[in-house]
Design an enzyme around this catalytic site. Structure first.
Site, PDB file in Angstrom:
ATOM      1  N   HIS A 321       0.829  -1.212   0.000  1.00 42.59           N
ATOM      2  CA  HIS A 321       0.000   0.000   0.000  1.00 42.59           C
ATOM      3  C   HIS A 321       0.862   1.260   0.000  1.00 42.59           C
ATOM      4  O   HIS A 321       2.081   1.227   0.261  1.00 42.59           O
ATOM      5  CB  HIS A 321      -0.925   0.010   1.230  1.00 42.59           C
ATOM      6  CG  HIS A 321      -0.224   0.162   2.542  1.00 42.59           C
ATOM      7  ND1 HIS A 321      -0.007   1.381   3.143  1.00 42.59           N
ATOM      8  CD2 HIS A 321       0.324  -0.769   3.374  1.00 42.59           C
ATOM      9  CE1 HIS A 321       0.620   1.198   4.297  1.00 42.59           C
ATOM     10  NE2 HIS A 321       0.840  -0.095   4.464  1.00 42.59           N
ATOM     11  N   CYS A 339       4.141  -4.414   6.394  1.00 45.29           N
ATOM     12  CA  CYS A 339       3.618  -4.185   5.044  1.00 45.29           C
ATOM     13  C   CYS A 339       4.748  -3.831   4.081  1.00 45.29           C
ATOM     14  O   CYS A 339       5.880  -3.564   4.487  1.00 45.29           O
ATOM     15  CB  CYS A 339       2.595  -3.054   5.058  1.00 45.29           C
ATOM     16  SG  CYS A 339       1.088  -3.440   5.985  1.00 45.29           S
TER      17      CYS A 339
END
Length: 393
Positions: A321, A339
């Site tokens: 992301h 992430c």
């Protein structure tokens, strides 16, 4: 003159000889004109009358020394006839649709013997009543990938959501047919059966997925609710390779590298898992909350933030992301909670080009391998380990 005993023995022997030459009760009686009488017609119905019949077992009616004229099978409670078909030779009849659970059926058959005489045969049976029924829930849901298809890393998962004791019997009724043909196998994780190929799917593959579980005994009073057949299409190959040493992620489309972008992986305390991840969900705007995987407010490592262009790659909070706060570290150091962070332009490009079933391979992250149970950790086991996860030995 014979002695009395000798004379009596002779008379008995003579009597036996006369009996052997005469016709008794067991001999076939001749019909008029001395011809042999035709044997009587016989009608058999299976399963036999009784209780606890499996509804997936067809009701069959057979006749010998005659022909069937008609057969009806009726749901006793609803009065509804069950569909069936009479064989062209008139010697058998069978239901062509499954029976229902916990139902009583009446069978009425009429036949005509070779002698022209009509015969009627009746029976009644009751099907089993499961304690619970198991549905063949599919992941990903076919409707969710109907338009775009799935990526080359997509496992096919039947999640039954109930205890499966007889895993081998259930697995025998599951199949994935790939066109073109590719080697694959099943692996059980709790009560879910996962299927993946030995290598990633070939782009353009068609997958026919079947679960013929109606009437299958899952164990402990659980039976399959209904059969299911679905088709998936594998789209182009998209594989991203994120390297924790170079802090770069290279994107390959159908085997050709089309883009490279700077990244930031998980920091030392929260490293990104190693290995092949599969994209399972995507959101243009998404609130990331560590409490979803057990780290809640007030605990060390808790976070809650709104992110853009987010694609989930594991079930414990790993996403690809945009993260504006880590742009300065992207390409040089790992600072995320696990992430793969990108800048806005790269995150949007990644979001628009990759999707469900596409692969993100992570190397040199300092993390542990992605667990096989972590949603789509299916690529973590070796092929030999994967085959060993089948219930059929």
């Amino acid at each position: 003159m014979f002695p009395k005993k000798t004379l009596l023995s002779a008379l008995l022997i003579a009597g036996l000889a006369l009996s052997a030459c005469s016709s008794g009760d067991n001999a076939a009686a001749p019909s008029e004109g001395g011809k042999q009488a035709a044997p009587g017609v016989s009608v058999s119905i299976e399963p036999a009358a009784g209780q606890n019949v499996n509804p997936a077992t067809p009701i069959t009616v057979k006749v010998t020394n005659g022909k069937l004229s008609d057969v009806t099978v009726t749901n006793a409670a609803k009065g509804k006839a069950v569909k069936g078909e009479l064989a062209a030779d008139g010697l058998s009849w069978a239901t062509t649709e499954p029976l229902g659970y916990g139902s009583t059926y009446k069978v009425l058959a009429h036949a005509t013997g070779a002698d022209g005489k009509p015969v009627e045969q009746q029976s009644q049976l009751t099907t089993i009543s499961p304690k619970q029924q198991a549905n063949a829930n599919l992941i990903p849901a076919p409707a969710s990938v109907k338009d775009n298809g799935v990526g080359v890393g997509q496992p096919i998962v039947f999640d039954f959501k109930v205890p499966v004791k007889n895993k081998a019997e259930v697995e025998k009724q599951l199949s994935v047919e790939s066109t073109p043909k590719q080697e694959g196998g099943w692996y059980w994780i709790d009560n879910s059966a996962h299927y993946r190929p030995k290598e990633y799917w070939q782009a353009g593959t068609t997958l026919k997925v079947t679960a013929k579980i109606y009437g299958v005994d899952f164990g402990n009073g659980v039976f399959g609710a209904e059969d299911r057949v679905e088709t998936y299409k594998v789209h182009d190959s998209w594989i991203a390779k994120a390297d924790g040493n170079t802090e770069q992620m290279q994107i390959f489309h159908n085997g050709e590298m089309v883009k490279s972008m700077p990244i930031s992986l998980g920091k030392d305390s929260t490293p990104t898992h190693l290995g092949a991840h599969v994209i399972s969900d995507k959101h243009e705007h998404y609130t990331m909350d560590s409490c979803t995987y057990g780290v809640c407010q007030g605990q060390p490592g808790y976070y809650k933030s709104n992110e853009n262009w987010s694609q989930r790659i594991s079930n414990d909070g790993e996403f690809v992301h945009e993260n504006p706060n880590s742009v300065g570290a992207q390409g040089s150091s790992n600072v995320s909670h696990g992430c793969i962070n990108l800048n806005g332009a790269n995150a949007q490009w990644f979001y628009q080009n990759l999707g469900l079933g596409d692969v993100v391979e992570v190397t040199n992250s300092g993390g542990k391998p992605l667990p096989v149970w972590d949603l789509y950790g299916d690529w973590s086991p070796t092929w030999e380990q994967w085959k060993a996860g089948s219930a059929i030995k």
